[in-house]
Structures are given as structure tokens and as C-alpha cells.
Scaffold this active site. Structure first.
Site, mmCIF file in Angstrom:
data_model
loop_
_atom_site.group_PDB
_atom_site.id
_atom_site.type_symbol
_atom_site.label_atom_id
_atom_site.label_comp_id
_atom_site.label_asym_id
_atom_site.label_seq_id
_atom_site.Cartn_x
_atom_site.Cartn_y
_atom_site.Cartn_z
ATOM 1 N N THR A 10 0.821 -1.220 0.000
ATOM 2 C CA THR A 10 0.000 0.000 0.000
ATOM 3 C C THR A 10 0.854 1.269 0.000
ATOM 4 O O THR A 10 0.446 2.299 -0.523
ATOM 5 C CB THR A 10 -0.927 -0.031 1.228
ATOM 6 O OG1 THR A 10 -1.754 -1.188 1.111
ATOM 7 C CG2 THR A 10 -1.799 1.196 1.322
ATOM 8 N N HIS A 23 -1.030 14.472 6.098
ATOM 9 C CA HIS A 23 -2.282 15.123 6.487
ATOM 10 C C HIS A 23 -2.087 16.150 7.604
ATOM 11 O O HIS A 23 -1.207 16.009 8.457
ATOM 12 C CB HIS A 23 -3.301 14.068 6.926
ATOM 13 C CG HIS A 23 -3.831 13.265 5.769
ATOM 14 N ND1 HIS A 23 -4.609 13.816 4.780
ATOM 15 C CD2 HIS A 23 -3.672 11.955 5.435
ATOM 16 C CE1 HIS A 23 -4.922 12.886 3.888
ATOM 17 N NE2 HIS A 23 -4.362 11.744 4.262
ATOM 18 N N SER A 30 -5.171 5.153 6.175
ATOM 19 C CA SER A 30 -4.880 6.583 6.218
ATOM 20 C C SER A 30 -5.275 7.142 7.585
ATOM 21 O O SER A 30 -6.321 6.764 8.112
ATOM 22 C CB SER A 30 -5.665 7.309 5.127
ATOM 23 O OG SER A 30 -5.259 8.643 5.087
ATOM 24 N N CYS A 38 15.530 7.579 -19.594
ATOM 25 C CA CYS A 38 14.082 7.852 -19.634
ATOM 26 C C CYS A 38 13.895 9.273 -20.136
ATOM 27 O O CYS A 38 14.237 10.228 -19.452
ATOM 28 C CB CYS A 38 13.482 7.671 -18.244
ATOM 29 S SG CYS A 38 11.802 8.295 -18.097
ATOM 30 N N CYS A 61 11.045 10.891 -20.911
ATOM 31 C CA CYS A 61 9.929 11.665 -20.354
ATOM 32 C C CYS A 61 10.344 12.359 -19.062
ATOM 33 O O CYS A 61 10.033 13.513 -18.834
ATOM 34 C CB CYS A 61 8.744 10.760 -20.061
ATOM 35 S SG CYS A 61 8.175 9.813 -21.456
ATOM 36 N N CYS A 109 11.979 3.461 -22.379
ATOM 37 C CA CYS A 109 13.181 3.159 -21.588
ATOM 38 C C CYS A 109 13.239 1.725 -21.066
ATOM 39 O O CYS A 109 14.290 1.280 -20.615
ATOM 40 C CB CYS A 109 13.334 4.156 -20.434
ATOM 41 S SG CYS A 109 11.979 4.102 -19.251
HETATM 42 C C1 FAD Z 1 -6.119 4.698 -1.499
HETATM 43 C C2 FAD Z 1 -5.231 5.057 -0.349
HETATM 44 C C3 FAD Z 1 -4.900 6.383 -0.086
HETATM 45 C C4 FAD Z 1 -4.099 6.722 0.998
HETATM 46 N N1 FAD Z 1 -3.686 8.006 1.150
HETATM 47 C C5 FAD Z 1 -2.918 8.326 2.217
HETATM 48 C C6 FAD Z 1 -2.444 9.649 2.376
HETATM 49 O O1 FAD Z 1 -2.596 10.501 1.519
HETATM 50 N N2 FAD Z 1 -1.766 9.954 3.511
HETATM 51 C C7 FAD Z 1 -1.544 9.036 4.478
HETATM 52 O O2 FAD Z 1 -1.010 9.395 5.511
HETATM 53 N N3 FAD Z 1 -1.909 7.746 4.318
HETATM 54 C C8 FAD Z 1 -2.578 7.384 3.201
HETATM 55 N N4 FAD Z 1 -2.949 6.087 3.005
HETATM 56 C C9 FAD Z 1 -2.548 5.096 3.982
HETATM 57 C C10 FAD Z 1 -1.103 4.657 3.799
HETATM 58 O O3 FAD Z 1 -0.803 4.451 2.434
HETATM 59 C C11 FAD Z 1 -0.904 3.375 4.586
HETATM 60 O O4 FAD Z 1 -1.318 3.597 5.907
HETATM 61 C C12 FAD Z 1 0.517 2.903 4.599
HETATM 62 O O5 FAD Z 1 1.091 2.884 3.325
HETATM 63 C C13 FAD Z 1 0.558 1.507 5.209
HETATM 64 O O6 FAD Z 1 1.876 1.069 5.192
HETATM 65 P P1 FAD Z 1 2.217 -0.383 5.747
HETATM 66 O O7 FAD Z 1 3.682 -0.465 5.777
HETATM 67 O O8 FAD Z 1 1.478 -0.607 7.020
HETATM 68 O O9 FAD Z 1 1.585 -1.372 4.693
HETATM 69 P P2 FAD Z 1 2.219 -1.885 3.222
HETATM 70 O O10 FAD Z 1 2.824 -0.740 2.568
HETATM 71 O O11 FAD Z 1 1.124 -2.603 2.602
HETATM 72 O O12 FAD Z 1 3.366 -2.826 3.712
HETATM 73 C C14 FAD Z 1 3.121 -4.101 4.252
HETATM 74 C C15 FAD Z 1 4.238 -5.001 3.788
HETATM 75 O O13 FAD Z 1 4.126 -6.253 4.451
HETATM 76 C C16 FAD Z 1 4.491 -7.270 3.522
HETATM 77 N N5 FAD Z 1 3.911 -8.538 3.980
HETATM 78 C C17 FAD Z 1 2.609 -8.880 4.030
HETATM 79 N N6 FAD Z 1 2.468 -10.133 4.489
HETATM 80 C C18 FAD Z 1 3.721 -10.597 4.748
HETATM 81 C C19 FAD Z 1 4.219 -11.830 5.229
HETATM 82 N N7 FAD Z 1 3.416 -12.857 5.544
HETATM 83 N N8 FAD Z 1 5.571 -11.970 5.363
HETATM 84 C C20 FAD Z 1 6.409 -10.954 5.048
HETATM 85 N N9 FAD Z 1 5.976 -9.762 4.562
HETATM 86 C C21 FAD Z 1 4.638 -9.585 4.426
HETATM 87 C C22 FAD Z 1 3.906 -6.768 2.221
HETATM 88 O O14 FAD Z 1 4.502 -7.399 1.093
HETATM 89 C C23 FAD Z 1 4.176 -5.294 2.299
HETATM 90 O O15 FAD Z 1 5.413 -4.955 1.701
HETATM 91 C C24 FAD Z 1 -3.698 5.716 1.895
HETATM 92 C C25 FAD Z 1 -4.006 4.378 1.619
HETATM 93 C C26 FAD Z 1 -4.735 4.054 0.493
HETATM 94 C C27 FAD Z 1 -4.985 2.631 0.150
#
Ligand code: FAD
Length: 494
Positions: free
Chosen positions: A40, A49, A338, A400, A402, A442
Site C-alpha cells: 500500500t 495530512h 490513512s 528515460c 519523459c 526506456c
Molecule cells: C487509497 C489510499 C490512499 C491513501 N492516502 C494516504 C495519504 O494521503 N496519507 C496518508 O497518511 N496515508 C494514506 N494512506 C494510507 C497509507 O498508504 C498506509 O497507511 C501505509 O502505506 C501503510 O503502510 P504499511 O507499511 O502498514 O503497509 P504496506 O505498505 O502494505 O506494507 C506491508 C508489507 O508487508 C508485507 N507482507 C505482508 N504479508 C507478509 C508476510 N506474511 N511476510 C512478510 N511480509 C509480508 C507486504 O509485502 C508489504 O510490503 C492511503 C491508503 C490508500 C490505500
């Protein structure tokens, strides 16, 4: 043996690794895919934010406000592009002015200042391309925009510089706690023994949590689709333009990105498949319809790509952070939807404070605070460009067209700690392939460079790990692409 194993190398896991790397401890990150920032964290609105949206007193509110405060110095130390462009939450219906006032009051209650309601000429002077239906807006000056890839990569690289081990292709499939209280974490054919586990697995955090805890949780993926507009529209809006939030979230926004594109979205739909990041005709139609509520119609021909990300929606309405029930020293960073990107540094800080106390760790005497990013050749003044080329002629080769990305940048992206091993890995680090032609030009050159630098045969180079190989056969017919079940070449593990 590790003191802590962090599961997941998204922005949450990377921020936890960054903060824990300041402690005298053996730490590793286990990531199931081929790289940092493949979940994500690579597909969101990239907004830091302003803190007016989360419920007063919630973890989301506290960590959003703290994360926002930390962002200037963090991005300076880690050489990450960040701009405080400010946000406008627009109102198109006088009857809803109460909702705007309520957001302002919530922002103040969350400890943020500087909010103000703007109307009329002043508003349209600030943003001439607002829709004529807009009657007023809440201005949040501390809201910002960041490059989510660079933030996540920089946190991980700095953690690596400070001694954290990263293991890729390491999907956690089982966790067991032994009679001494140590955790045995199985991932990618290896068993990692650790005193503590930190669960930052994004949409899969429930599955990891439920392996050990007596109190089960559920994370539901909620998909958000976007349209990305060409940099030719740079300046169309300067603020991030939000609509009034609804029960489905913050609604469709229109925002500049730190690299000069305009981004519109996201939609908000629960789905069942945690891998389904496809965009849909309905989703894109919804974005196009809703963006017009806040800004004058954007030219559809300037859309260069669409993409989707999955929110990790928990059932509590708040981040789920803390030791899991029935699993001492197993710390959840779950339900991080988020404002998870904005909160990440503060989540890291909170996790390190917990680890320091729970594991009895000391702070390190010496920490490498600064990380230098890849120079963005296109953005440098001409004298700097000339100096760079004189030092390394690869900066004189544009790969690249672009985004004006040079071979020097691509080689740096591959050679640096936690270097790129896939085409998307190069793209996230350098922007090669992010422009108008979306890598049509590219891609073969980047393939060649990846091959030359890593030894990965060209027919084993992937777009984004797994079986996403881009060479599917030979026109001259003398060789077949090799077939391994996971589509991965041993060189990819370098
Ligand atoms: C549409 C959208 C808009 C958003 N906009 C914003 C914004 O503008 N501002 C903001 O603050 N937040 C925003 N967010 C929220 C933000 O993007 C997330 O809160 C954040 O990226 C979450 O990060 P994470 O590391 O928890 O999850 P991820 O980035 O999903 O990382 C989780 C990782 O765990 C790994 N993983 C999963 N299972 C396993 C396993 N069994 N073994 C080993 N590895 C595993 C995955 O491969 C992945 O790399 C938004 C989210 C979305 C979907």
C-alpha cells in the site's frame, strides 16, 4: 538470534526499522516480495495530512499530528522531497458549512493551529481552477505532500546503514513461541529466532496477528483507485483539494505531487481479494465525475496512468498498535490505513519507545542520521549537471526521456544499499518509466542496465518480482526463457 523481527517493509515496517536502528539491538525486517515499498505504501495519495480529520483522542489523531511535525527534519535528514503545500477542504453547499466548522474545531482539538475558513475572491485567488460551485474552504496550512516511495526507501536505507538486516522473498508462514518465550518465525525456508516480533504486514497484519494471539482481528481491504495526470498540468492546483469527508472516508481529492503531476482519487470500495489492485472502468468513471465537484474539468487526454491501492481497514476505526493479547513481546502495527503514511515516523518512534522498555535496550552512542538520495539530474541547475557528468559520464546518458532520468541515476539505484532488482524497483527510486510514455521507450534500456549491473539474465528480469518477467520468448528461436516456479533468478537475492 534477533532482538526484534519486523514483518513487512512498507512505510510502517521501514519506519519501525529506522527508529529501532537507533537502539543497541539485533533487528531484521522480513519482506515477502522482492523489494521495499511494494504494498500500500506505493499506491496512495501521498499526503502528509494536517490532522483535522481523525477523531479527537484517537491514536490516528495523535500519531498523525506527531508524524506531520517530524516530517521537515526527517525529510531533510533523509534527502526526501517534501512540500508543505497546504490543503483546502472545499464546501459546495452552504447548508454544509457546519461540517466545515466542525472539521476546523476537530483540528484545533487535535492540537494543530493555523486553520482558517476562506471564501470568495481570496479563495479563487489562491486556487483559480476551483469549481465555480465552491463557496468556501477550510485551509490547513500544515498539510503537505511527499514522495511515498522515497520516504519508505529512505527510512529503510537509513535503517540498513545503521545495522538492520533486510531479507526479501521472506514470506512469514508460521510463528511459534517456545517455552523460553522466544519466537520462531518461519519465512522463505528459514527459521528466525527472536525475542520480539513487530507485525507491520499491511493488509495481511490480521493473518500474522492471528498466528499467535488469543484475540483474533480482521483486516478488510478497501480499494482506492486513482488517475494520474501528466506534468504538463503542473500548477493546475497548488493546494491539496479535499471534499467534505463522508462515512466512506476523505473522498476524492485533487492534488499536486512533489514531482509536478496532478493526482485525482481515490474511490473507496471494500473488496475480498487482498491482492486485487486492478483499476476498473467504474472506479475511474467515479474519480472523473467526483474530481469535477471541486475543480474545473481536467483534460482527460492528459491522464498518463491509473492505479489502485488497498487500505488495511481494521474493525476498531483506529490504528491497532500494541502488544497482542496472549502473545507477550508480539507488537502489532495493524489497521494502518490513512493517515498511515503521515503517521509512519511517529509510529516508528512509538514502537522504538516500547522496544526500549520491553526489551531493556540502550540507545546507541553513534547513529548515522543522514542519508543522501539519488541525485535527480533533471532538477539540477546546469552547472551541477555539468559537474556530475564530468565526475561520471553515465549522468550524460538520458535513459528515460519523459522524466529525463540518466544512466548514472539508474546505476546508483541498483548499487546502493537495498538496491533495485526489478524494473519497478528502478522506477520507484529514479522515476524511469513514470512519465508520459509509461516506460514504452526506456524499458529495454533499463533491462540491459539491470542485467549488466546485477548479472540477472534479461529473460529473468521482472517488472515487480514473482512471475512478472517482461521477456517472454526469443524472436530468433535459439533459446527458451528459463522457468523456475517462483520466476526468480538466484542473482535477484544479491
Ligand atoms: C487509497 C489510499 C490512499 C491513501 N492516502 C494516504 C495519504 O494521503 N496519507 C496518508 O497518511 N496515508 C494514506 N494512506 C494510507 C497509507 O498508504 C498506509 O497507511 C501505509 O502505506 C501503510 O503502510 P504499511 O507499511 O502498514 O503497509 P504496506 O505498505 O502494505 O506494507 C506491508 C508489507 O508487508 C508485507 N507482507 C505482508 N504479508 C507478509 C508476510 N506474511 N511476510 C512478510 N511480509 C509480508 C507486504 O509485502 C508489504 O510490503 C492511503 C491508503 C490508500 C490505500
Amino acid at each position: 538470534m534477533y532482538d526484534a523481527v519486523i514483518i513487512g517493509a512498507g512505510v510502517t515496517g521501514a519506519a519501525a526499522a529506522w527508529a529501532l536502528s537507533r537502539l543497541c539491538a539485533n533487528i531484521c525486517v522480513l519482506e515477502r516480495t522482492e523489494d521495499v515499498c511494494t504494498g500500500t505504501s506505493k499506491a496512495n495519495s501521498a499526503i502528509i495530512h494536517g490532522g483535522f480529520d481523525p477523531a479527537v483522542g484517537s491514536l490516528m489523531a495523535k500519531l498523525n499530528v506527531r508524524g506531520n511535525e517530524m516530517m521537515d527534519s526527517l525529510c531533510e535528514d533523509l534527502d526526501v522531497p517534501f512540500q508543505r503545500n497546504g490543503a483546502l477542504v472545499v464546501c459546495t453547499d452552504e447548508a454544509k458549512m457546519g461540517e466545515l466548522e466542525a472539521l476546523l474545531a476537530r483540528g484545533i482539538a487535535n492540537g494543530v493551529s493555523g486553520f482558517r475558513i476562506v471564501r470568495g475572491e481570496e479563495l479563487f485567488r489562491m486556487e483559480p481552477n476551483l469549481s465555480e460551485n465552491v463557496t468556501a474552504a477550510l485551509r490547513a496550512p500544515t498539510s503537505g505532500i511527499v514522495c511515498p516511495f522515497e520516504l519508505t526507501l529512505a527510512l529503510a536505507e537509513n535503517a540498513c546503514q545503521n545495522g538492520v538486516d533486510f531479507h526479501f522473498h521472506a514470506e512469514v508462514t508460521d510463528i511459534r513461541r517456545d517455552e523460553k518465550g522466544l519466537y520462531h518465525v518461519k519465512a522463505g525456508g528459514t527459521e528466525y529466532v527472536t525475542r520480539a516480533v513487530i507485525n507491520a504486514a499491511g493488509v495481511y497484519a490480521d493473518e500474522i496477528h492471528n498466528m499467535v494471539s488469543t484475540q483474533k482481528i480482521r483486516i478488510r481491504p478497501r480499494r482506492g483507485e486513482y488517475c494520474l495526470y501528466d506534468r504538463a498540468l503542473q500548477g493546475y492546483v497548488r493546494h491539496t483539494i479535499f471534499q467534505l469527508p463522508t462515512e466512506k472516508g476523505k473522498g476524492v481529492l485533487v492534488t499536486p505531487t512533489v514531482h509536478g503531476n496532478i493526482l485525482a482519487g481515490p474511490t473507496s470500495d471494500f473488496i475480498s481479494d487482498k491482492e486485487d489492485t486492478a483499476t476498473t472502468a467504474e472506479g475511474i468513471a467515479e474519480v472523473l465525475e467526483k474530481e469535477n465537484l471541486s475543480v474545473k474539468p481536467l483534460p482527460g487526454g492528459r491522464i498518463i496512468t491509473s492505479f489502485a491501492g488497498l487500505r488495511a481497514h481494521g474493525e476498531t476505526g483506529d490504528f491497532i498498535i500494541g502488544e497482542a493479547e496472549g502473545a507477550p513481546l508480539f507488537y502489532d502495527l495493524a489497521g494502518i490505513e490513512s493517515p498511515g503514511l503521515s503517521s509512519a515516523p511517529a509510529i516508528g518512534e512509538m514502537t522504538a519507545a516500547w522496544a526500549e522498555k520491553a526489551l531493556g535496550l540502550q540507545k546507541k552512542d553513534h547513529v548515522i542520521e543522514k542519508r543522501t538520495g539519488i541525485p535527480h539530474f533533471a532538477e539540477l541547475p546546469i552547472e551541477e549537471k555539468q559537474k556530475l557528468i564530468a565526475k561520471n559520464p553515465l549522468y550524460g546518458q538520458i535513459v528515460c526521456r519523459c522524466e529525463m532520468v540518466t544512466e548514472g541515476e539508474i546505476v546508483d539505484a541498483i548499487r546502493r544499499p537495498l538496491g533495485a532488482r526489478s524494473l519497478d524497483g528502478v522506477k520507484r527510486r529514479t522515476r524511469a518509466g513514470m512519465g508520459r510514455c509509461q516506460s514504452g521507450f526506456c524499458l529495454p534500456r533499463v533491462c540491459e542496465i539491470l542485467h549488466r549491473e546485477t548479472g540477472i539474465p534479461q529473460d529473468m528480469i521482472t517488472k515487480c518480482g514473482g512471475n512478472s518477467r517482461v521477456v517472454v520468448g526469443y524472436t530468433k528461436g535459439e533459446k527458451e526463457p528459463r522457468d523456475r516456479e517462483d520466476g526468480r533468478h538466484p542473482h535477484e537475492e544479491m
